[in-house]
Design a protein around this motif. Structure first.
Motif, PDB file in Angstrom:
ATOM      1  N   UNK A   1     -11.058 -40.077   5.708  1.00  0.00           N
ATOM      2  CA  UNK A   1     -10.867 -40.787   7.048  1.00  0.00           C
ATOM      3  C   UNK A   1     -10.615 -40.086   7.905  1.00  0.00           C
ATOM      4  N   UNK A   2     -11.490 -39.743   8.741  1.00  0.00           N
ATOM      5  CA  UNK A   2     -11.399 -38.536   9.932  1.00  0.00           C
ATOM      6  C   UNK A   2     -10.346 -39.334  10.980  1.00  0.00           C
ATOM      7  N   UNK A   3     -10.277 -40.498  11.198  1.00  0.00           N
ATOM      8  CA  UNK A   3      -9.379 -41.301  12.408  1.00  0.00           C
ATOM      9  C   UNK A   3      -8.128 -40.809  11.902  1.00  0.00           C
TER      10      UNK A   3
ATOM     11  N   UNK B   1      -6.626 -34.730  17.355  1.00  0.00           N
ATOM     12  CA  UNK B   1      -7.960 -34.771  17.480  1.00  0.00           C
ATOM     13  C   UNK B   1      -8.005 -36.194  18.142  1.00  0.00           C
ATOM     14  N   UNK B   2      -9.244 -36.351  19.042  1.00  0.00           N
ATOM     15  CA  UNK B   2      -9.699 -37.320  19.509  1.00  0.00           C
ATOM     16  C   UNK B   2     -11.036 -38.053  19.279  1.00  0.00           C
ATOM     17  N   UNK B   3     -11.217 -39.263  19.129  1.00  0.00           N
ATOM     18  CA  UNK B   3     -12.874 -39.877  18.999  1.00  0.00           C
ATOM     19  C   UNK B   3     -13.544 -39.500  20.108  1.00  0.00           C
ATOM     20  N   UNK B   4     -15.006 -39.462  19.556  1.00  0.00           N
ATOM     21  CA  UNK B   4     -15.817 -38.860  20.822  1.00  0.00           C
ATOM     22  C   UNK B   4     -15.563 -39.570  22.037  1.00  0.00           C
ATOM     23  N   UNK B   5     -15.442 -40.776  22.046  1.00  0.00           N
ATOM     24  CA  UNK B   5     -15.634 -41.558  23.337  1.00  0.00           C
ATOM     25  C   UNK B   5     -14.213 -41.324  24.248  1.00  0.00           C
ATOM     26  N   UNK B   6     -13.164 -40.794  23.550  1.00  0.00           N
ATOM     27  CA  UNK B   6     -12.057 -40.333  24.599  1.00  0.00           C
ATOM     28  C   UNK B   6     -11.906 -38.983  24.767  1.00  0.00           C
TER      29      UNK B   6
ATOM     30  N   UNK C   1      -4.166 -29.375   6.355  1.00  0.00           N
ATOM     31  CA  UNK C   1      -4.037 -29.123   7.787  1.00  0.00           C
ATOM     32  C   UNK C   1      -5.284 -29.405   8.169  1.00  0.00           C
ATOM     33  N   UNK C   2      -6.220 -29.967   7.491  1.00  0.00           N
ATOM     34  CA  UNK C   2      -7.279 -30.170   8.052  1.00  0.00           C
ATOM     35  C   UNK C   2      -7.321 -31.057   9.417  1.00  0.00           C
ATOM     36  N   UNK C   3      -8.320 -30.747  10.245  1.00  0.00           N
ATOM     37  CA  UNK C   3      -8.196 -31.473  11.556  1.00  0.00           C
ATOM     38  C   UNK C   3      -9.794 -31.500  12.091  1.00  0.00           C
ATOM     39  N   UNK C   4     -10.879 -31.594  11.266  1.00  0.00           N
ATOM     40  CA  UNK C   4     -12.220 -31.614  11.568  1.00  0.00           C
ATOM     41  C   UNK C   4     -13.101 -31.665  10.440  1.00  0.00           C
ATOM     42  N   UNK C   5     -14.240 -31.905  10.743  1.00  0.00           N
ATOM     43  CA  UNK C   5     -15.357 -32.224   9.428  1.00  0.00           C
ATOM     44  C   UNK C   5     -16.607 -31.437   9.843  1.00  0.00           C
TER      45      UNK C   5
END
Length: 202
Positions: A40-42, A50-55, A171-175
């Motif tokens: 779950x990337x959120x 991290x921020x969702x794309x729209x933000x 410590x993952x922060x992206x995909x």
């Protein structure tokens, strides 16, 4: 001990889509087993900044499109910069991939993951729609309705939660995110380094 690589990703990620087939091919080339872990990337973003794309700031959003176009053209992988169904909730798709792994093994799950990501980025399909997910699984040679039902069980949800917790612990922060022998690599543009790491595995 078998050679292995943890593969954390979100099914709606365009970067995971661009790197998926190359990563699978590299693992096969070097005899590395993939430990597939949709997450779950959120939730990962919530603890990693991290921020969702729209933000995201406008300049970051604009440059993302430039990079996606560059990589799509360079890799010759079809990609719609503005797909019809994006942003899209990906929990159901992630759990379908997990259900596939539990029922049919890693290779089948990797194949379904590929089809799911292609559905978003090249085929204008809605991976939040149950009928679409069942159809994708069916196209991959499985009983789509049965897999979809399995994906809605508490055992699959538990696996999804576990993978997300493991991503946060790693410590993952992206995909996508690849972990080889304890070392993390973020992004499909790090696959050259992943290959070097594969080559050094005993």
């Amino acid at each position: 001990m078998a050679k292995s690589c943890e593969y954390f990703f979100a099914p709606q990620s365009p970067w995971a889509y661009l790197g998926h087939e190359r990563f699978v091919a590299l693992a096969k080339q070097y005899g590395v087993q993939i430990d597939i872990k949709p997450c779950d990337l959120g939730k990962v973003f919530n603890v990693s900044g991290g921020l969702p794309l729209a933000k995201r700031p406008a300049q970051r959003q604009a440059y993302r499109l430039v990079e996606l176009k560059r990589w799509s053209e360079f890799l010759q992988i079809p990609l719609n910069l503005h797909p019809k169904f994006f942003p899209v909730p990906a929990d159901a798709a992630a759990k379908l991939i997990i259900a596939t792994r539990l029922a049919h093994g890693t290779d089948a799950a990797l194949n379904v993951a590929s089809a799911v990501m292609r559905a978003v980025w090249a085929e204008e399909r809605n991976i939040a729609d149950p009928d679409t997910l069942a159809a994708i699984a069916q196209e991959c040679g499985h009983d789509g309705k049965s897999l979809l039902k399995s994906s809605e069980t508490t055992s699959v949800q538990s696996e999804y939660d576990r993978f997300t917790d493991e991503a946060i612990a790693a410590n993952v922060f992206g995909s996508p995110w690849y972990v080889v022998d304890g070392e993390g690599f973020w992004g499909q543009d790090r696959l050259d380094f992943v290959e070097r790491a594969f080559a050094t595995l005993a």
